[in-house]
Design an enzyme around this catalytic site. Structure first.
Site, PDB file in Angstrom:
ATOM      1  CB  SER A  45      -2.569  26.297 -48.897  1.00  0.00           C
ATOM      2  OG  SER A  45      -2.647  27.662 -48.570  1.00  0.00           O
TER       3      SER A  45
ATOM      4  CE  LYS B 290       0.483  28.241 -47.531  1.00  0.00           C
ATOM      5  NZ  LYS B 290       1.443  28.313 -48.651  1.00  0.00           N
TER       6      LYS B 290
ATOM      7  CE  LYS C  96      -2.403  31.475 -48.266  1.00  0.00           C
ATOM      8  NZ  LYS C  96      -1.066  31.794 -48.797  1.00  0.00           N
TER       9      LYS C  96
ATOM     10  CG  ASP D 277       1.653  31.763 -46.551  1.00  0.00           C
ATOM     11  OD1 ASP D 277       2.373  32.754 -46.336  1.00  0.00           O
ATOM     12  OD2 ASP D 277       1.384  31.349 -47.703  1.00  0.00           O
TER      13      ASP D 277
ATOM     14  CD  GLU E 179       4.334  29.870 -47.435  1.00  0.00           C
ATOM     15  OE1 GLU E 179       3.688  28.927 -46.925  1.00  0.00           O
ATOM     16  OE2 GLU E 179       4.236  30.176 -48.631  1.00  0.00           O
TER      17      GLU E 179
ATOM     18  CG  ASP F 149       5.584  32.213 -51.149  1.00  0.00           C
ATOM     19  OD1 ASP F 149       6.047  32.418 -52.282  1.00  0.00           O
ATOM     20  OD2 ASP F 149       4.365  31.975 -50.971  1.00  0.00           O
TER      21      ASP F 149
ATOM     22  CE  LYS G 280       3.748  30.016 -53.829  1.00  0.00           C
ATOM     23  NZ  LYS G 280       2.966  31.207 -53.425  1.00  0.00           N
TER      24      LYS G 280
ATOM     25  N   GLY H 137       2.154  26.510 -54.145  1.00  0.00           N
ATOM     26  CA  GLY H 137       1.071  26.474 -55.134  1.00  0.00           C
ATOM     27  C   GLY H 137       0.575  27.867 -55.431  1.00  0.00           C
TER      28      GLY H 137
HETATM   29  O1  OSB Z   1       1.347  32.312 -50.523  1.00  0.00           O
HETATM   30  O2  OSB Z   1       1.421  30.286 -51.076  1.00  0.00           O
HETATM   31  C1  OSB Z   1       0.875  31.383 -51.150  1.00  0.00           C
HETATM   32  C2  OSB Z   1      -2.450  31.118 -53.014  1.00  0.00           C
HETATM   33  C3  OSB Z   1      -2.443  32.297 -53.706  1.00  0.00           C
HETATM   34  C4  OSB Z   1      -1.384  33.163 -53.556  1.00  0.00           C
HETATM   35  C5  OSB Z   1      -0.333  32.853 -52.712  1.00  0.00           C
HETATM   36  C6  OSB Z   1      -0.327  31.656 -52.011  1.00  0.00           C
HETATM   37  C7  OSB Z   1      -1.421  30.799 -52.146  1.00  0.00           C
HETATM   38  C8  OSB Z   1      -1.564  29.552 -51.420  1.00  0.00           C
HETATM   39  C9  OSB Z   1      -2.404  28.474 -52.042  1.00  0.00           C
HETATM   40  O3  OSB Z   1      -1.122  29.374 -50.310  1.00  0.00           O
HETATM   41  C10 OSB Z   1      -1.602  27.374 -52.616  1.00  0.00           C
HETATM   42  C11 OSB Z   1      -2.434  26.443 -53.461  1.00  0.00           C
HETATM   43  O4  OSB Z   1      -3.262  25.733 -52.897  1.00  0.00           O
HETATM   44  O5  OSB Z   1      -2.247  26.430 -54.692  1.00  0.00           O
HETATM   45 MG    MG Z   2       2.958  31.653 -49.368  1.00  0.00          MG
END
Ligand code: OSB
Ligand code: MG
Length: 368
Positions: A136, A162, A164, A189, A214, A239, A263, A291
């Site tokens: 991510s 992925k 953001k 995401d 996402e 999510d 999660k 994550g």
């Molecule tokens: O939305 O999945 C998420 C990190 C912090 C808060 C929310 C998210 C995330 C990530 C990172 O996408 C996931 C990771 O690398 O642990």
């Molecule tokens: Mg997410």
């Protein structure tokens, strides 16, 4: 099992590079580690994935500590527990606070796996020897920087990228990525950054053959996600909206989601995560493990969960070195050519590096 002592530590780990989402930037990762000791001396570890501030959900490190100290720990200490599935029943009269509940439950699963002499993965019913991992990537300063990063991760072998997104950092970013990496599995995401007013914008993403988008809309809105999905070809993956098996059932029945990001903390622990997994398997909804920028302890739990059969899509559980100079477990979690090999030793399968934990600990309290 009968837990005779629980210790909570507030640890602070600096991230190798800042991580930016549509709701904010992480430079320092603050979280709780929980150590539970059984009366026979077996020690299990859990991690609270709640953040320092209530951006991702309403929980924070402090609300988790409060819930653990004042409600959850007293319900667990000195009680006979046959199986970790009982923990969520013991907690069932306490509303939400899923990340706090999951912190204790994870440690009890670890103890249970050790006492039954099996890996946590096996204790959960998983049997994969290795799991596929994706990565991510946070919001960057420029598309060029993002392309460079993606190029590096693709070369490292990550199975899925992925990215953001947020308003102003979306269609052009995804267009450039798709043009530059025509064969890579890519997804976006949004962390709830859009509303139904953005349908026309979000529809433009359909041109880029994304695996999924996402959580485009609000965390408490599974109704509008169903409407949005009717207008999008790209599958929606929820999510933030999914806190339980019940949320999952409603979202699936409404047609709000075609894929679920599970999660452990967000759903209140491994037992509920397993239930969501089993339900989705029956409904042919693929799942993957999300994550929360975990330390090695939370990461080890994620690795174990991902060994269940319906985790068919690469998750966000990258290797420790993507986040930390030095993790709190030995060896650290290693991603090799996009795979993590699942440890076979009893419990979470990684040794705890107490020296490392001590060096990151800023506060600590024991309960007997
Ligand atoms: O939305 O999945 C998420 C990190 C912090 C808060 C929310 C998210 C995330 C990530 C990172 O996408 C996931 C990771 O690398 O642990
Ligand atoms: Mg997410």
């Amino acid at each position: 099992m009968n837990i005779s002592e629980i210790t909570i530590r507030h640890v602070q780990m600096e991230m190798k590079s800042p991580f930016t989402t549509s709701f904010g930037t992480f430079k320092m990762r603050d979280f709780l580690l929980l150590e539970a000791k059984d009366q026979d001396g077996t020690i299990g570890w859990g991690e609270s994935v709640a953040f320092h501030s209530p951006w991702y959900n309403e929980e924070t490190l402090k609300t988790n500590w409060h819930m653990l100290e004042d409600y959850l720990i007293p319900l667990i200490l000195h009680k006979d527990i046959e199986h970790p599935d009982e923990v969520s029943e013991i907690f069932s009269h306490i509303r939400k606070n899923n990340m706090a509940k999951s912190t204790i439950e994870g440690a009890i699963w670890d103890i249970y796996a050790q006492k039954t002499n099996q890996s946590l993965a096996n204790a959960l019913g998983g049997d994969k020897e290795k799991i596929e991992v994706g990565i991510s990537i946070g919001i960057q300063n420029s598309i060029e920087e993002l392309v460079d990063l993606v190029d590096g991760y693709v070369k490292e072998g990550y199975k899925r990228i992925k990215v953001k997104i947020k308003p102003g950092w979306d269609v052009e970013v995804m267009r450039t990525l798709r043009e530059t990496f025509p064969d890579v599995q890519i997804m976006a995401d949004a962390n709830s950054a859009y509303t139904l007013d953005d349908i026309d914008l979000l529809k433009q993403l359909d041109a880029f053959d994304l695996m999924m988008i996402e959580q485009p809309l609000a965390s408490d809105d599974i109704v509008d996600h169903a409407t949005l999905q009717q207008h999008l070809q790209t599958p929606i993956c929820l999510d933030e909206s999914i806190h339980s098996l019940e949320d999952t059932r409603k979202a699936v029945e409404l047609g709000s989601t075609k894929i679920i990001n599970i999660k452990i903390g967000r759903v209140g622990g491994l037992t509920e995560a397993k239930k969501i997994h089993d339900y989705c398997m029956e409904k042919e909804i693929p799942v993957w493990c999300g994550g929360m920028l975990e330390s090695g302890i939370g990461r080890a739990h994620n690795v174990a969960l991902t060994t269940l059969a319906n985790f068919t899509l690469p998750g966000d559980t990258a290797g420790s070195s993507r986040y930390w100079e030095k993790d709190v477990i030995k060896p650290e979690v290693v991603s090799e050519n996009g795979y993590i090999h699942v440890p076979k030793t009893a419990g979470i399968g990684y040794e705890i590096d107490r020296e490392a934990i001590d060096s990151y600990t800023v506060d600590k309290k024991s309960y007997v």
